[in-house]
Design a protein around this motif. Sequence first.
Motif, PDB file in Angstrom:
ATOM      1  N   LYS A   1      -0.989   3.069  11.324  1.00  0.00           N
ATOM      2  CA  LYS A   1      -0.303   2.039  12.277  1.00  0.00           C
ATOM      3  C   LYS A   1       0.872   2.655  12.870  1.00  0.00           C
ATOM      4  CE  LYS A   1      -0.775  -1.449   8.556  1.00  0.00           C
ATOM      5  NZ  LYS A   1      -0.351  -2.567   7.693  1.00  0.00           N
TER       6      LYS A   1
ATOM      7  N   GLY B   1       0.385  -6.877  17.643  1.00  0.00           N
ATOM      8  CA  GLY B   1      -0.674  -7.167  16.524  1.00  0.00           C
ATOM      9  C   GLY B   1      -1.757  -5.979  16.507  1.00  0.00           C
TER      10      GLY B   1
ATOM     11  N   VAL C   1      -5.546   3.993   6.666  1.00  0.00           N
ATOM     12  CA  VAL C   1      -5.000   2.900   7.513  1.00  0.00           C
ATOM     13  C   VAL C   1      -3.900   3.579   8.273  1.00  0.00           C
ATOM     14  CG1 VAL C   1      -3.737   0.714   7.910  1.00  0.00           C
ATOM     15  CG2 VAL C   1      -5.695   0.968   6.214  1.00  0.00           C
TER      16      VAL C   1
ATOM     17  N   VAL D   1      -3.066  -1.276  14.667  1.00  0.00           N
ATOM     18  CA  VAL D   1      -3.416  -0.897  13.289  1.00  0.00           C
ATOM     19  C   VAL D   1      -4.934  -0.270  13.330  1.00  0.00           C
ATOM     20  CG1 VAL D   1      -4.416  -1.636  11.090  1.00  0.00           C
ATOM     21  CG2 VAL D   1      -2.128  -2.368  12.097  1.00  0.00           C
TER      22      VAL D   1
ATOM     23  N   GLU E   1       1.501  -7.007   5.522  1.00  0.00           N
ATOM     24  CA  GLU E   1       2.672  -6.820   6.732  1.00  0.00           C
ATOM     25  C   GLU E   1       3.494  -8.161   6.572  1.00  0.00           C
ATOM     26  OE1 GLU E   1       1.266  -8.100  10.552  1.00  0.00           O
ATOM     27  OE2 GLU E   1       0.120  -9.534  10.059  1.00  0.00           O
TER      28      GLU E   1
ATOM     29  N   LYS F   1      -9.422 -12.893  11.774  1.00  0.00           N
ATOM     30  CA  LYS F   1      -9.027 -11.943  12.773  1.00  0.00           C
ATOM     31  C   LYS F   1      -9.777 -11.305  13.662  1.00  0.00           C
ATOM     32  CE  LYS F   1      -4.252 -10.723  11.070  1.00  0.00           C
ATOM     33  NZ  LYS F   1      -3.671 -10.293  10.197  1.00  0.00           N
TER      34      LYS F   1
ATOM     35  N   ASN G   1     -10.442  -6.716  16.343  1.00  0.00           N
ATOM     36  CA  ASN G   1      -9.276  -7.288  15.905  1.00  0.00           C
ATOM     37  C   ASN G   1      -8.706  -8.232  17.000  1.00  0.00           C
ATOM     38  OD1 ASN G   1      -8.514  -7.759  13.164  1.00  0.00           O
ATOM     39  ND2 ASN G   1      -7.846  -5.640  13.204  1.00  0.00           N
TER      40      ASN G   1
ATOM     41  N   GLU H   1      -1.263   4.844   5.567  1.00  0.00           N
ATOM     42  CA  GLU H   1      -1.158   3.939   4.391  1.00  0.00           C
ATOM     43  C   GLU H   1      -2.498   4.029   3.698  1.00  0.00           C
ATOM     44  OE1 GLU H   1       0.977   0.628   5.113  1.00  0.00           O
ATOM     45  OE2 GLU H   1      -0.846  -0.538   4.933  1.00  0.00           O
TER      46      GLU H   1
ATOM     47  N   PHE I   1      -5.466   2.432   1.919  1.00  0.00           N
ATOM     48  CA  PHE I   1      -6.648   1.314   2.214  1.00  0.00           C
ATOM     49  C   PHE I   1      -6.773   0.402   1.067  1.00  0.00           C
ATOM     50  CE2 PHE I   1     -10.931  -0.695   2.590  1.00  0.00           C
ATOM     51  CZ  PHE I   1     -10.822  -1.310   3.559  1.00  0.00           C
ATOM     52  N   LEU I   2      -6.276  -0.714   1.175  1.00  0.00           N
ATOM     53  CA  LEU I   2      -6.307  -1.896   0.226  1.00  0.00           C
ATOM     54  C   LEU I   2      -7.600  -2.651   0.356  1.00  0.00           C
ATOM     55  CD1 LEU I   2      -2.561  -3.188   0.162  1.00  0.00           C
ATOM     56  CD2 LEU I   2      -3.806  -1.235  -1.309  1.00  0.00           C
TER      57      LEU I   2
ATOM     58  N   ALA J   1       0.932  -1.094   0.005  1.00  0.00           N
ATOM     59  CA  ALA J   1       0.084   0.095   0.038  1.00  0.00           C
ATOM     60  C   ALA J   1       0.884   1.340  -0.048  1.00  0.00           C
ATOM     61  CB  ALA J   1      -0.770   0.106   1.260  1.00  0.00           C
TER      62      ALA J   1
ATOM     63  N   MET K   1      -2.735  -9.139   0.571  1.00  0.00           N
ATOM     64  CA  MET K   1      -4.090  -8.631   0.243  1.00  0.00           C
ATOM     65  C   MET K   1      -3.802  -8.959  -1.361  1.00  0.00           C
ATOM     66  SD  MET K   1      -6.272  -5.825   1.345  1.00  0.00           S
ATOM     67  CE  MET K   1      -6.749  -6.313   3.000  1.00  0.00           C
TER      68      MET K   1
HETATM   69  P1  AMP Z   1      -1.730  -6.059  11.189  1.00  0.00           P
HETATM   70  O1  AMP Z   1      -1.845  -5.907  12.516  1.00  0.00           O
HETATM   71  O2  AMP Z   1      -0.811  -5.376  10.305  1.00  0.00           O
HETATM   72  O3  AMP Z   1      -1.811  -7.784  10.798  1.00  0.00           O
HETATM   73  O4  AMP Z   1      -3.245  -5.707  10.430  1.00  0.00           O
HETATM   74  C1  AMP Z   1      -4.409  -5.948  10.973  1.00  0.00           C
HETATM   75  C2  AMP Z   1      -5.419  -6.010   9.668  1.00  0.00           C
HETATM   76  O5  AMP Z   1      -5.688  -4.651   9.318  1.00  0.00           O
HETATM   77  C3  AMP Z   1      -5.100  -6.806   8.668  1.00  0.00           C
HETATM   78  O6  AMP Z   1      -4.991  -8.218   8.669  1.00  0.00           O
HETATM   79  C4  AMP Z   1      -5.772  -6.068   7.454  1.00  0.00           C
HETATM   80  O7  AMP Z   1      -7.171  -6.796   7.724  1.00  0.00           O
HETATM   81  C5  AMP Z   1      -6.029  -4.617   8.020  1.00  0.00           C
HETATM   82  N1  AMP Z   1      -5.102  -3.798   7.368  1.00  0.00           N
HETATM   83  C6  AMP Z   1      -3.829  -3.471   7.610  1.00  0.00           C
HETATM   84  N2  AMP Z   1      -3.141  -2.800   6.632  1.00  0.00           N
HETATM   85  C7  AMP Z   1      -4.324  -2.643   5.763  1.00  0.00           C
HETATM   86  C8  AMP Z   1      -4.341  -1.692   4.553  1.00  0.00           C
HETATM   87  N3  AMP Z   1      -3.501  -0.983   4.067  1.00  0.00           N
HETATM   88  N4  AMP Z   1      -5.573  -1.895   3.759  1.00  0.00           N
HETATM   89  C9  AMP Z   1      -6.461  -2.556   4.181  1.00  0.00           C
HETATM   90  N5  AMP Z   1      -6.573  -3.410   5.587  1.00  0.00           N
HETATM   91  C10 AMP Z   1      -5.413  -3.068   6.263  1.00  0.00           C
END
Ligand code: AMP
Length: 422
Positions: free
Chosen positions: A143, A150, A141, A153, A283, A214, A224, A185, A187-188, A118, A273
């Motif tokens: 982070k 974990g 998004v 986000v 990630e 999740k 989450n 970032e 959003f994908l 992203a 993704m």
């Molecule tokens: P992570 O803690 O990095 O695993 O992120 C938790 C969840 O947030 C991921 O499994 C995705 O579902 C969502 N996520 C993180 N980054 C993005 C993104 N750039 N676009 C869409 N969903 C995201």
Amino acid sequence: MNILVIGGGGREHAIIKKLKENPTVETVWALPGNGGIARDAVCVPGKATDLDAICAFAAANPVDYAVVAPDDPLVLGAVDRLNAMGIPCFGPNAAAAVIEGSNAFSKELMKKYGIPTARYEIFSDRQAALEYLKTQPVPVVIKADGLALGKGVIIAQTPEEAEQAVDAIMLDKKFGKSGDTIVIEEFLTGPEVSVLSFTDGKTVVPMVSSMDHKRAGDGDTGLNTGGMGTVAPNPYYTEEVAARCMEEIFLPTVRAMAAEGRPFAGCLYFGLMITPDGPKVIEYNCRFGDPEAQVVLPLLKTDLLTVMQAVTEGRLAEVPVEFSDRHAACVIMASAGYPVSYEKGYPLTIPEDVADHVYVAGAALKDGQLVTNGGRVLGVTAVADSLQEAVDAAYDMAGRIRFDNSYIRHDIGARALKAIKA
Ligand code: AMP
Ligand code: GLY
């Protein structure tokens, strides 16, 4: 062969059970392990992040090999410390574990080496972050940098939510010190796929793909969590997607880390993704996923210790790694209220014929009785010829394990089954 496994969750239980299939394995210690792991390993009290205690144990016991499973000891340098004592380890050193330890590092790496991810910007100044947000569409998004267990986000649906997210992370330090730097970032969209891989820093061998669930609630609703269940393989990970991932993501990442002087040896986890523009990295993790390991490892046909040692010794290319073409499903049984607040201490009985399929995460032994001791209590994995059969069998077994206040999602595998039928 005596092996020390650092960690104490369901993932570690899955690693230990698999390691024990090798007849040369004598003693397995788990530091700290848990009350359920105690059935399969000798549990050593302590903290997985207490590197001094880990090294003291390794110095006092005949440890031939160590597996460092969780992210935090890896990022802290547990492998560097054990290697310095002459103990070979499975897991990246601190220099390589930074691929998970810092979102800012991994995003810069992907930008530098053209690995699809992203679009993003990194900020350590709140005002600059807020200005940038004004130029970005929502959802967006946000982070926290660093390990935030974990949970660092936030997906903001409106500009107001985005501003609140920046303040929560940077001002209120919602995720602790990891909020000094943030990544904002794009959003994908698209289905998510987890691909764990073995890599020795040169060769990369993807394991069977998997799908995590999740969110806490059915239909992917709610907060989450660390993961409420998994299935493998992931139907969205077609042969065509796999070929693109190898070419555009896996090999370039392993080569990039080597080129940066940070060769990665261990399990490199690609959180992907499958977007309309092709696969992109969400990630990286520097370790086996949890509960991905609980479906991926039961499908591994090759001896795990043999593969791990090949990784450690830089000769992965010489070892054929085979996976079963069957299906696996893991249902997590949690404590009601997870991931926010929950009660512990409820007695828990696992029927003997189910125990081989159970990976215990949060349970302790109290006067010889297993009692709940965490948010995610255990996972039950079934392997079968079809995903439907695996899911049904996993839920059947889960239904035979009872404890007060237990909570499960009822739709693990539902999305994957729909994708298979579509
Ligand atoms: P992570 O803690 O990095 O695993 O992120 C938790 C969840 O947030 C991921 O499994 C995705 O579902 C969502 N996520 C993180 N980054 C993005 C993104 N750039 N676009 C869409 N969903 C995201
Ligand atoms: N299940 C996701 C993770 O291990 O990070």
